[in-house]
Design a protein around this motif. Structure first.
Motif, PDB file in Angstrom:
ATOM      1  N   ARG A   1      54.500  -8.733 -16.913  1.00  0.00           N
ATOM      2  CA  ARG A   1      54.356  -9.846 -17.847  1.00  0.00           C
ATOM      3  C   ARG A   1      53.019 -10.566 -17.700  1.00  0.00           C
ATOM      4  NH1 ARG A   1      57.293 -13.707 -16.340  1.00  0.00           N
ATOM      5  NH2 ARG A   1      57.320 -14.848 -18.327  1.00  0.00           N
ATOM      6  N   HIS A   2      52.351 -10.319 -16.587  1.00  0.00           N
ATOM      7  CA  HIS A   2      51.075 -10.989 -16.321  1.00  0.00           C
ATOM      8  C   HIS A   2      49.867 -10.205 -16.832  1.00  0.00           C
ATOM      9  CE1 HIS A   2      53.640 -13.025 -13.282  1.00  0.00           C
ATOM     10  NE2 HIS A   2      52.792 -14.029 -13.422  1.00  0.00           N
TER      11      HIS A   2
ATOM     12  N   ASP B   1      49.278 -20.673 -14.352  1.00  0.00           N
ATOM     13  CA  ASP B   1      49.486 -21.536 -15.511  1.00  0.00           C
ATOM     14  C   ASP B   1      48.162 -21.907 -16.172  1.00  0.00           C
ATOM     15  OD1 ASP B   1      52.148 -21.478 -14.950  1.00  0.00           O
ATOM     16  OD2 ASP B   1      52.266 -23.539 -14.183  1.00  0.00           O
TER      17      ASP B   1
ATOM     18  N   ASP C   1      48.386 -15.909 -17.255  1.00  0.00           N
ATOM     19  CA  ASP C   1      49.578 -16.667 -17.641  1.00  0.00           C
ATOM     20  C   ASP C   1      50.461 -15.899 -18.625  1.00  0.00           C
ATOM     21  OD1 ASP C   1      51.443 -18.550 -18.365  1.00  0.00           O
ATOM     22  OD2 ASP C   1      49.993 -20.150 -18.732  1.00  0.00           O
TER      23      ASP C   1
ATOM     24  N   ALA D   1      52.886 -16.984 -20.319  1.00  0.00           N
ATOM     25  CA  ALA D   1      53.180 -17.826 -21.483  1.00  0.00           C
ATOM     26  C   ALA D   1      52.099 -17.701 -22.547  1.00  0.00           C
ATOM     27  CB  ALA D   1      53.315 -19.284 -21.047  1.00  0.00           C
TER      28      ALA D   1
ATOM     29  N   GLY E   1      52.330 -13.352 -23.575  1.00  0.00           N
ATOM     30  CA  GLY E   1      53.500 -12.953 -24.349  1.00  0.00           C
ATOM     31  C   GLY E   1      53.291 -13.089 -25.851  1.00  0.00           C
TER      32      GLY E   1
END
Length: 380
Positions: A104-105, A230, A255, A257, A260
């Motif tokens: 995911r990173h 973050d 990040d 977030a 994605g």
């Protein structure tokens, strides 16, 4: 009268040529054409040091991986194969000191320039949003903001910027064009400032493995980010370290977030790396030996050109990393370009990278050994 003829003309809204021209600057290298012609007329031929494009062979193990994956009839995935994501996370932890990296990173991308140019648009930025980049910088940072119709500005120290409305902050260490490297303390301070003000930070680190007089550090290092990703993303490319400019092989790490939503956008846009390129990246990221070999080539060319330029009356500033020498004779960069073109040597004028570079030239040491020797002889 027919229904069609009764309708009023439909007003078609197409972007005019003028509006498109206003959004983008002139492509810088077009301005070099007459100087390139002068250099090419030299009896010994041109020595082109204006662009940092690799000239050495693609390492054999990478070529073999590409060839082995040539029979790839199906569509590749935008996120890349699990094996590619494993290779990226493994390299980021081994080489950059990152910790806790998962799939995911990371996100493969179709060359780093594509990402720089389209990132503001993919982030949904537009009029009223601000993008900031170093005062002397790769021109595509500005182009990306222009394409999104966002505002753009330059900085010497990003922590002195007004954070209001600042949506994207670009770092570039090692720098293109200057070769300047931000210290670990500088990076730590900037990351803390960006987080305090809610500013998304993208760090262009494509030259990180080419430190000569400094050891470049990534924003992904825990000493810089405190063990958290973050609000930070690093951009990396295999073009320089592995001679893969023709493969368009690069990736993001940071990040989840941020990555994605970018992955979802890029799925819709079909921004996928060809399967053979993905296989080549796995081989490249798993091997450090070919990088050491290429570094030795560049180190020798750098030293030869640096010595010759200094002897010719140049002063070299920064240049502690990357593939360039940031040189000046304390005159207009275009006078220097003309002077060197008369010797059959083509370099990039510093004002391509902002007004602050108006008395500098960027000299790439990516030419072949034979061409570098020719430049050294002419500078003597």
């Amino acid at each position: 009268m027919s229904a069609v003829s009764d309708r009023p003309p439909v007003a078609r809204r197409h972007p005019s040529k003028e509006s498109l021209r206003d959004r983008l600057p002139m492509f810088p290298w077009d301005k070099l054409a007459p100087y390139k012609a002068t250099a090419a007329a030299h009896p010994g031929g041109i020595v082109d040091l204006s662009v940092g494009t690799p000239v050495d062979p693609v390492p054999e193990l990478i070529q073999k991986a590409l060839i082995a994956a040539a029979d790839s009839p199906g569509y590749p995935t935008v996120w890349g194969t699990p094996e590619l994501r494993d290779a990226i996370t493994g390299w980021v932890e081994r080489r950059l000191g990152a910790r806790g990296m998962t799939h995911r990173h990371v996100l493969p991308i179709v060359g780093s320039k594509e990402l720089v140019a389209w990132l503001p648009t993919q982030l949904g930025l537009g009029p009223g949003d601000r993008v900031a980049h170093p005062r002397q910088a790769y021109p595509t940072y500005e182009v990306g903001a222009r394409l999104a119709r966002a505002e753009y500005e330059v900085y010497d120290d990003p922590t002195e910027l007004d954070p209001n409305g600042l949506k994207l902050l670009w770092l570039n260490s090692p720098s293109n064009p200057t070769g300047r490297v931000l210290s670990k303390a500088e990076l730590t301070r900037i990351v803390a400032w960006a987080r305090e003000h809610g500013v998304l930070l993208f760090s262009d680190e494509c030259y990180l493995e080419l430190g000569w007089e400094a050891d470049p550090v990534s924003v992904l290092h825990p000493d810089v980010n405190g063990g958290s990703y973050d609000g930070i993303v690093a951009v990396h490319s295999l073009s320089k370290r592995s001679n893969l400019a023709g493969y368009r092989a690069a990736f993001l790490a940071g990040d989840p977030a941020v990555l994605g939503p970018l992955l979802e956008i890029r799925k819709h846009g079909g921004m996928m790396l060809p399967a053979p390129t993905q296989a080549a990246m796995i081989a490249a990221l798993g091997d450090d030996d070919h990088v050491h070999v290429q570094r030795e080539r560049y180190a020798a060319r750098r030293e030869a050109l640096r010595t010759a330029l200094l002897s010719h009356g140049f002063r070299i500033e920064h240049s502690e990393a990357s593939l360039y020498l940031w040189a000046t004779r304390d005159e207009s960069c275009w006078d220097t370009v003309a002077h060197l073109a008369a010797l059959g040597i083509l370099v990039a004028p510093g004002d391509f990278y902002g007004e602050a570079g108006e008395k500098y030239v960027r000299v790439a040491f990516t030419a072949t050994d034979e061409r570098v020797r020719a430049a050294v002889e002419r500078l003597a």
